[in-house]
Motif scaffolding. Structure first.
Motif, mmCIF file in Angstrom:
data_model
loop_
_atom_site.group_PDB
_atom_site.id
_atom_site.type_symbol
_atom_site.label_atom_id
_atom_site.label_comp_id
_atom_site.label_asym_id
_atom_site.label_seq_id
_atom_site.Cartn_x
_atom_site.Cartn_y
_atom_site.Cartn_z
ATOM 1 N N ILE A 259 0.753 -1.767 -8.684
ATOM 2 C CA ILE A 259 0.370 -0.636 -7.917
ATOM 3 C C ILE A 259 0.638 0.721 -8.386
ATOM 4 O O ILE A 259 -0.049 1.499 -8.403
ATOM 5 C CB ILE A 259 1.219 -0.750 -6.562
ATOM 6 N N TYR B 47 -1.961 3.514 -9.502
ATOM 7 C CA TYR B 47 -2.349 4.223 -8.288
ATOM 8 C C TYR B 47 -1.915 5.241 -8.006
ATOM 9 O O TYR B 47 -2.179 5.996 -7.396
ATOM 10 C CB TYR B 47 -2.639 3.212 -7.110
ATOM 11 N N GLY C 54 0.848 -1.018 -0.108
ATOM 12 C CA GLY C 54 0.089 0.095 0.062
ATOM 13 C C GLY C 54 0.911 1.182 -0.076
ATOM 14 O O GLY C 54 1.626 1.552 -0.910
ATOM 15 N N PHE C 55 0.753 1.944 1.050
ATOM 16 C CA PHE C 55 1.684 3.193 0.995
ATOM 17 C C PHE C 55 1.910 3.630 2.681
ATOM 18 O O PHE C 55 1.293 3.022 3.374
ATOM 19 C CB PHE C 55 0.995 4.542 0.416
ATOM 20 N N ASN C 56 2.970 4.374 2.722
ATOM 21 C CA ASN C 56 3.357 4.577 4.191
ATOM 22 C C ASN C 56 3.601 6.213 4.061
ATOM 23 O O ASN C 56 3.700 6.985 3.160
ATOM 24 C CB ASN C 56 4.741 4.171 4.386
ATOM 25 N N ILE C 57 3.339 6.845 5.540
ATOM 26 C CA ILE C 57 3.695 8.166 5.469
ATOM 27 C C ILE C 57 4.379 8.557 6.649
ATOM 28 O O ILE C 57 3.990 7.938 7.746
ATOM 29 C CB ILE C 57 2.220 8.946 5.758
ATOM 30 N N ILE D 142 4.733 5.287 -1.735
ATOM 31 C CA ILE D 142 3.681 4.516 -2.380
ATOM 32 C C ILE D 142 4.360 3.302 -2.871
ATOM 33 O O ILE D 142 5.469 3.563 -3.880
ATOM 34 C CB ILE D 142 2.967 5.333 -3.245
ATOM 35 N N ASN E 42 5.743 16.190 4.834
ATOM 36 C CA ASN E 42 4.721 14.789 5.070
ATOM 37 C C ASN E 42 5.288 14.123 3.630
ATOM 38 O O ASN E 42 4.792 14.415 2.612
ATOM 39 C CB ASN E 42 3.294 15.246 5.006
ATOM 40 N N LYS F 202 -3.167 9.107 -8.109
ATOM 41 C CA LYS F 202 -4.269 9.301 -7.118
ATOM 42 C C LYS F 202 -3.415 9.827 -5.719
ATOM 43 O O LYS F 202 -4.121 10.696 -5.061
ATOM 44 C CB LYS F 202 -4.823 7.973 -6.457
ATOM 45 N N TYR F 203 -2.083 9.916 -5.819
ATOM 46 C CA TYR F 203 -1.472 10.555 -4.659
ATOM 47 C C TYR F 203 -0.596 11.798 -4.994
ATOM 48 O O TYR F 203 -0.106 12.302 -4.347
ATOM 49 C CB TYR F 203 -0.576 9.546 -4.206
#
Lengths: 202, 358
Positions: A94, A97, A70-73, A88, A84, A100-101
């Protein structure tokens, strides 16, 4: 992204920064943190070392990292800014996607496995597609030529050439050799990011 | 002029703060969270699906706010002005604003959803336990297979006690760090593990005290009452007509036999169940009490959180939803219940972590 347009060059140093719609941007101000927040997106092929780099930036343990599904923040504080950073996953499935980010992104970090010569072309294509995305118009680009700790790693200059970075004229860019694993070169990249932020906010 | 503007700002802020505490805001928000929280877990890495849900949430928040502003005639400019003023911070609390801020802060949103998911899980487990905490009738009826049943039940009781003890020991450790929290009292104690072990005492006491057994279970714990009754039934050695047993008016001889064997059985029960002999020391009782209080506290924390997010609004649709949530899981097999037990422990662990982080 059907028809790809070539955007006319925008003046350097003044990247466009789309912002969330009216009401929500007001709400943002109520958060109460005095620091200004910036959004940085960290992309690259799978196994390039994005999550390792993210953890390195956040001064966390980098020994137990698994492929990101998925993703990390994580937030990194630098020169009075709160960065921030969104990391991804880079697996082929993936990548669709990623788009979308990209909204409201202030800076793009692109990570390359310098020892993975076989996929230089693939990673170059992905980067080229990204930089054509409207959301990333004029957004500064930092390329990390990662895994310099490996003997088979290509030097940053060679990678820059392979990526045709010199043809990127609509934005500020920088390539930085590093090893996310050892940390070498990471701070230099961050310093460039800081200089970009400071320039922009002046 | 300045004063008038200030009054205007004040009115806007207060109006919106009021709106954020009312049902027109909290009901749709809560419904959204309850419907969508299921995929949110406490892993550090986020799933791609969170992003879609987050975008839906942003749209919902925006729409609710926009519609309301239109309704009361506050334009965006006024809203901006009001919420950029220092008043906005003094007149609103982070608690009121949390659901709004979550629309602009993915990590806050994720935290909220993870917490909601855990709450829902705990609720579902509680309901299932309340409903299925009893053995099916086929296992408790008929005295001819008495010893088998007894053994079966003792096994279960022992297992329950063991798990309860394990849980307690884990929780006891955490308790210290949690001491300062949750002082509210509520009669609605939910998770019955401590009750189970208390039940062993109750059974024993009531047996020793002979015939008032049926009158003793005054515990608020529904399921432990059920346990009590299960324990009582097979313990009665007499077939047929035992329904009237608790009355002291039974014939003498029978009564004596009954007393003796009953006492014996329950003693057995206590020992089998891992209690230390027939008498519980004051210390042990105290520990049990502590456990009960602790669980009560935890439950209260959960309730308080719910209340807060619900902002004192009565939600008739709410309880229905809960029922719906749990109904498909109602017909669970014993095996699944064991699985559930595991899940519960995990959920509680998660819950503590999440809630404590706040």
């Amino acid at each position: 992204m059907g028809d790809v347009q070539k955007h006319p060059s925008t003046p350097q140093g003044s990247p466009s920064t789309p912002h969330p719609q009216g009401l929500l941007s007001v709400i943002q101000k109520l958060k109460g943190s005095p620091e200004q927040e910036l959004r940085i997106v960290l992309l690259g092929l799978d196994n390039a070392g994005k999550t390792t780099l993210l953890k390195r930036l956040a001064s966390e343990e980098v020994s137990t990292i698994t492929p990101t599904q998925g993703f990390n923040i994580k937030s990194v504080h630098s020169h009075g800014f709160k960065l921030n950073v969104w990391d991804i996953g880079g697996q082929r499935s993936i990548r669709p996607y990623w788009r979308k980010y990209l909204g409201s992104t202030d800076l793009l970090i692109y990570v390359i496995d310098s020892a993975d010569q076989k996929r230089f072309e693939e990673t170059g294509q992905e980067l080229a597609e990204l930089t054509e995305d409207e959301s990333l118009m004029g957004v500064p680009l930092l390329v990390f030529a990662n895994k310099q700790d490996l003997v088979t790693a290509a030097p940053a200059a060679e990678i820059a050439e392979g990526l045709s970075l010199h043809t990127y004229r609509d934005r500020e860019w920088q390539i930085q050799a590093c090893s996310a694993l050892s940390g070498e070169g990471v701070q230099d990249g961050m310093n460039w990011i800081s200089s970009q932020i400071m320039n922009r906010k002046k | 002029m300045a004063a008038e503007e200030e009054g205007d700002v004040e009115w806007v802020v207060d109006t919106i703060a009021g709106f954020l505490q009312g049902p027109a805001w909290s009901i749709p928000i809560l419904e959204f969270m309850e419907q969508k929280c299921e995929v949110f877990d406490d892993e550090e890495e986020s799933k791609l699906s969170y992003t879609e849900i987050y975008k839906e949430y942003q749209a919902l928040v925006e729409k609710l706010l926009e519609d309301y502003l239109k309704e009361v005639g506050i334009n965006e400019e006024k809203f901006q002005e009001a919420f950029s003023s220092p008043l906005a911070k003094t007149r609103t609390s982070q608690a009121i604003l949390q659901t709004v801020l979550a629309a602009e802060d993915f990590r806050l949103f994720k935290k909220m959803m993870v917490q909601k998911n855990i709450e829902m899980q705990l609720q579902a487990i509680r309901i299932i336990k309340e409903r299925n905490g009893v053995l099916p009738d086929c296992l408790t009826e008929g005295s001819d297979v008495f010893s088998e049943i007894e053994e079966e039940e003792m096994k279960i009781l022992r297992e329950v006690l063991r798990k309860s003890k394990e849980e307690y020991e884990i929780e006891q450790e955490r308790k210290r760090t949690e001491e300062a929290r949750g002082k509210l009292k509520s009669p609605d104690v939910s998770y019955g593990s401590p009750g189970d072990s208390r039940e062993a005492i109750k059974v024993k006491e009531s047996m020793e005290g002979a015939d008032d057994s049926e009158g003793t279970p005054k515990l608020p714990l529904e399921e432990s009452q059920k346990y009590a009754r299960e324990d009582l039934k097979p313990v009665r050695p007499l077939p047929k007509g035992t329904e009237s047993l608790p009355q002291p008016s039974c014939t003498k001889g029978k009564d004596d036999v009954k007393k003796r064997s009953a006492g014996k059985c329950s003693e057995n029960a206590a020992q089998k169940a891992g209690m230390k002999g027939p008498n519980l020391s004051e210390l042990e009782k105290q520990q049990l009490k502590q456990r009960e209080d602790y669980l009560k506290k935890k439950r209260d924390m959960l309730m308080a959180t719910k209340k807060e997010s619900r902002n004192n609004v009565l939600l008739p649709s709410n309880s229905e939803q809960k029922e719906e949530e749990s109904s498909p899981k109602e017909e669970m097999s014993e095996e699944k219940q064991r699985l559930l037990q595991k899940r519960k422990m995990l959920a509680e662990k998660l819950k503590e972590e999440v809630i404590n982080k706040r």
